[in-house]
Design a protein around this motif. Structure first.
Motif, PDB file in Angstrom:
ATOM      1  N   ASN A  57      62.930 -11.496  29.340  1.00  0.00           N
ATOM      2  CA  ASN A  57      63.819 -12.606  29.681  1.00  0.00           C
ATOM      3  C   ASN A  57      63.560 -13.857  28.858  1.00  0.00           C
ATOM      4  OD1 ASN A  57      61.440 -13.598  30.749  1.00  0.00           O
ATOM      5  ND2 ASN A  57      62.041 -13.340  32.877  1.00  0.00           N
ATOM      6  N   GLY A  58      62.611 -13.789  27.924  1.00  0.00           N
ATOM      7  CA  GLY A  58      62.327 -14.926  27.059  1.00  0.00           C
ATOM      8  C   GLY A  58      61.376 -15.944  27.632  1.00  0.00           C
ATOM      9  N   ASP A  72      50.812 -13.546  14.285  1.00  0.00           N
ATOM     10  CA  ASP A  72      51.619 -14.709  13.915  1.00  0.00           C
ATOM     11  C   ASP A  72      52.977 -14.717  14.586  1.00  0.00           C
ATOM     12  OD1 ASP A  72      49.892 -15.937  11.806  1.00  0.00           O
ATOM     13  OD2 ASP A  72      50.168 -13.978  10.872  1.00  0.00           O
ATOM     14  N   ILE A  73      53.521 -13.539  14.819  1.00  0.00           N
ATOM     15  CA  ILE A  73      54.855 -13.448  15.404  1.00  0.00           C
ATOM     16  C   ILE A  73      54.979 -12.120  16.142  1.00  0.00           C
ATOM     17  CG2 ILE A  73      55.834 -12.457  13.291  1.00  0.00           C
ATOM     18  CD1 ILE A  73      58.377 -14.118  13.867  1.00  0.00           C
ATOM     19  N   ALA A  74      55.573 -12.163  17.321  1.00  0.00           N
ATOM     20  CA  ALA A  74      55.787 -10.946  18.103  1.00  0.00           C
ATOM     21  C   ALA A  74      57.272 -10.776  18.370  1.00  0.00           C
ATOM     22  CB  ALA A  74      55.014 -11.014  19.426  1.00  0.00           C
ATOM     23  N   ILE A  75      57.693  -9.532  18.497  1.00  0.00           N
ATOM     24  CA  ILE A  75      59.070  -9.229  18.868  1.00  0.00           C
ATOM     25  C   ILE A  75      59.005  -8.546  20.226  1.00  0.00           C
ATOM     26  CG2 ILE A  75      61.205  -8.094  18.205  1.00  0.00           C
ATOM     27  CD1 ILE A  75      60.016  -8.085  15.301  1.00  0.00           C
ATOM     28  N   VAL A  79      58.911 -14.258  19.182  1.00  0.00           N
ATOM     29  CA  VAL A  79      57.960 -15.094  19.916  1.00  0.00           C
ATOM     30  C   VAL A  79      56.814 -15.493  18.986  1.00  0.00           C
ATOM     31  CG1 VAL A  79      56.578 -15.307  22.019  1.00  0.00           C
ATOM     32  CG2 VAL A  79      58.515 -13.719  21.969  1.00  0.00           C
ATOM     33  N   VAL A  80      56.498 -16.775  18.962  1.00  0.00           N
ATOM     34  CA  VAL A  80      55.361 -17.278  18.194  1.00  0.00           C
ATOM     35  C   VAL A  80      54.373 -17.920  19.158  1.00  0.00           C
ATOM     36  CG1 VAL A  80      56.705 -17.625  16.089  1.00  0.00           C
ATOM     37  CG2 VAL A  80      56.489 -19.490  17.731  1.00  0.00           C
ATOM     38  N   PRO A  81      53.081 -17.945  18.822  1.00  0.00           N
ATOM     39  CA  PRO A  81      52.082 -18.541  19.721  1.00  0.00           C
ATOM     40  C   PRO A  81      52.464 -19.953  20.137  1.00  0.00           C
ATOM     41  CG  PRO A  81      50.998 -17.368  17.947  1.00  0.00           C
ATOM     42  CD  PRO A  81      52.464 -17.369  17.612  1.00  0.00           C
ATOM     43  N   ALA A  82      52.225 -20.268  21.402  1.00  0.00           N
ATOM     44  CA  ALA A  82      52.709 -21.514  21.985  1.00  0.00           C
ATOM     45  C   ALA A  82      52.141 -22.755  21.321  1.00  0.00           C
ATOM     46  CB  ALA A  82      52.401 -21.525  23.485  1.00  0.00           C
ATOM     47  N   ARG A  83      50.895 -22.725  20.926  1.00  0.00           N
ATOM     48  CA  ARG A  83      50.257 -23.940  20.414  1.00  0.00           C
ATOM     49  C   ARG A  83      49.973 -23.854  18.917  1.00  0.00           C
ATOM     50  NH1 ARG A  83      45.840 -25.527  25.114  1.00  0.00           N
ATOM     51  NH2 ARG A  83      47.352 -25.906  26.796  1.00  0.00           N
ATOM     52  N   ARG A  84      50.826 -23.146  18.211  1.00  0.00           N
ATOM     53  CA  ARG A  84      50.599 -23.009  16.780  1.00  0.00           C
ATOM     54  C   ARG A  84      51.854 -23.416  16.008  1.00  0.00           C
ATOM     55  NH1 ARG A  84      48.943 -17.174  14.827  1.00  0.00           N
ATOM     56  NH2 ARG A  84      47.446 -17.523  16.513  1.00  0.00           N
ATOM     57  N   GLU A  85      51.669 -24.248  15.015  1.00  0.00           N
ATOM     58  CA  GLU A  85      52.797 -24.636  14.175  1.00  0.00           C
ATOM     59  C   GLU A  85      53.263 -23.427  13.357  1.00  0.00           C
ATOM     60  OE1 GLU A  85      54.485 -27.498  13.965  1.00  0.00           O
ATOM     61  OE2 GLU A  85      53.275 -28.253  15.645  1.00  0.00           O
ATOM     62  N   ARG A  86      54.565 -23.336  13.145  1.00  0.00           N
ATOM     63  CA  ARG A  86      55.112 -22.215  12.384  1.00  0.00           C
ATOM     64  C   ARG A  86      54.827 -22.421  10.894  1.00  0.00           C
ATOM     65  NH1 ARG A  86      60.688 -19.944  15.027  1.00  0.00           N
ATOM     66  NH2 ARG A  86      60.067 -20.138  17.202  1.00  0.00           N
ATOM     67  N   THR A  87      54.126 -21.459  10.304  1.00  0.00           N
ATOM     68  CA  THR A  87      53.866 -21.517   8.873  1.00  0.00           C
ATOM     69  C   THR A  87      55.130 -21.131   8.117  1.00  0.00           C
ATOM     70  OG1 THR A  87      53.141 -19.207   8.797  1.00  0.00           O
ATOM     71  CG2 THR A  87      51.450 -20.882   9.270  1.00  0.00           C
ATOM     72  N   GLU A  88      55.134 -21.351   6.808  1.00  0.00           N
ATOM     73  CA  GLU A  88      56.291 -20.980   6.010  1.00  0.00           C
ATOM     74  C   GLU A  88      56.589 -19.480   6.079  1.00  0.00           C
ATOM     75  OE1 GLU A  88      58.745 -22.658   4.414  1.00  0.00           O
ATOM     76  OE2 GLU A  88      57.856 -24.299   5.560  1.00  0.00           O
ATOM     77  N   GLY A 141      53.858 -18.072  24.514  1.00  0.00           N
ATOM     78  CA  GLY A 141      54.620 -18.181  23.275  1.00  0.00           C
ATOM     79  C   GLY A 141      55.941 -18.914  23.421  1.00  0.00           C
ATOM     80  N   LYS A 142      56.457 -19.366  22.281  1.00  0.00           N
ATOM     81  CA  LYS A 142      57.788 -19.966  22.209  1.00  0.00           C
ATOM     82  C   LYS A 142      58.756 -18.877  21.766  1.00  0.00           C
ATOM     83  CE  LYS A 142      55.676 -24.248  20.501  1.00  0.00           C
ATOM     84  NZ  LYS A 142      55.596 -25.161  19.326  1.00  0.00           N
ATOM     85  N   ALA A 143      59.814 -18.662  22.547  1.00  0.00           N
ATOM     86  CA  ALA A 143      60.723 -17.537  22.298  1.00  0.00           C
ATOM     87  C   ALA A 143      62.063 -18.001  21.756  1.00  0.00           C
ATOM     88  CB  ALA A 143      60.925 -16.744  23.590  1.00  0.00           C
ATOM     89  N   ASP A 144      62.554 -17.291  20.733  1.00  0.00           N
ATOM     90  CA  ASP A 144      63.896 -17.484  20.195  1.00  0.00           C
ATOM     91  C   ASP A 144      64.661 -16.179  20.374  1.00  0.00           C
ATOM     92  OD1 ASP A 144      63.456 -20.075  19.358  1.00  0.00           O
ATOM     93  OD2 ASP A 144      62.848 -19.496  17.336  1.00  0.00           O
TER      94      ASP A 144
END
Length: 306
Positions: free
Chosen positions: A150-151, A143-146, A275-284, A156-159
């Motif tokens: 360089n982001g 669900d989430i990677a650390i 980092v969260v998967p690129a095509r997945r909505e963020r769950t609560e 994935g979508k990186a913050d």
């Protein structure tokens, strides 16, 4: 508004078209869908007939989307992904695990010492920590990677979470043998514990010393380890001097289990990212965990909790 059934072509044709457009191949689409290449070709032909315009240019041994095909491909992929994610969220167990991927060193030295705080705040969220020495992946149900880098990752979508600085550390007992002042030219005469890695983003002794115009020894007497966590444990046990990444070793410094032996420090080229998967909505649970990570990062930057 007219019923969707009268406005949309058959779903089978759209599904086949999405695969063929994404893979740029009727043959690859057939393999993915488990049908024959002829079946894919026929579905595309029927879809084009119902729409009244071609979707692909049939070239020698390859296909290319037409201008209208490109537009339809984008909307079809987005729509099907949205449907898939909605179905996944509706059928997902409400007591589902939150799968978190991180490197062994990040898990051991930063995440695990702090994560009980998240559990106390959100006891309903069950966690599974997936530790690995390579770049934490998005495979399976992560669900989430650390990640450190360089982001810019295509999966994935990186913050941004935080950057870091690197400096030599050792055990208090070993530091007593060094004395109060450690000159970098003297430092290289001691065992320098190193981490063998092919990761170009990692900073080792050669690069760190070169940043301060110091020549690394051709052959160090220090221990060589396969994992960064091992270099820190070797330093804790008095085997020599290791490079401490401040964000990872801060707790050990605070506990006086490791000591910093020089004011010299090198800023990292990259940083740590959520980092969260690129095509997945963020769950609560993902949103909660990401916000908790950012808060902990901010608190550690300030030197602890207010």
């Amino acid at each position: 508004m007219a019923a969707l059934k009268t406005r949309l072509p058959p779903m089978t044709g759209l599904t086949v078209f999405e695969a063929a457009a994404r893979l740029a191949s009727f043959t690859k689409a057939a393999a993915e869908l488990g049908v024959t290449q002829a079946a894919v070709s026929r579905q595309i032909h029927l879809l084009e007939g119902s729409l009244g315009f071609p979707l692909f240019h049939r070239l020698h041994r390859r296909i290319e989307l037409t201008e209208k095909g490109l537009l339809l491909s984008s909307s079809t992929t987005n729509a099907l992904n949205a449907i898939a994610e909605t179905i996944s969220s509706l059928t997902r167990d409400s007591d589902e695990e939150l799968a978190i991927s991180a490197t062994v060193s990040f898990s051991q030295f930063w995440l695990l010492p702090k994560v009980s705080g998240f559990s106390r705040q959100y006891p309903e969220v069950r966690m599974r920590i997936i530790s690995q020495d390579k770049t934490p992946g998005m495979e399976g149900d992560v669900d989430i990677a650390i990640r450190y880098g360089n982001g810019m990752w295509p999966d994935g979508k990186a913050d941004f979470l935080f950057d870091d600085e690197i400096f030599p550390v050792c055990s208090p007992e070993y530091a007593d043998r060094l004395g109060e002042y450690v000159d970098l030219t003297d430092l290289v005469r001691h065992p320098l514990i190193s981490y063998d890695t092919n990761d170009p983003s990692w900073t080792g002794w050669n690069e760190w010393l070169a940043a301060f115009s110091v020549q690394a020894p051709k052959r160090s007497s220090g221990m060589r380890c396969s994992f960064y966590a091992e270099t820190i444990h070797a330093a804790l046990n008095g085997q020599g001097i290791a490079l401490g990444w401040r964000r990872l070793v801060q707790d050990l410094l605070d506990q006086n289990r490791l000591v910093r032996i020089t004011s010299h420090a090198m800023a990292t080229r990259n940083g740590y990212f959520i980092v969260v998967p690129a095509r997945r909505e963020r769950t609560e649970p993902v949103k909660k965990f990401a916000e908790w990570l950012k808060l902990e990062a901010a608190l550690s930057a300030l030197g602890g909790r207010p």
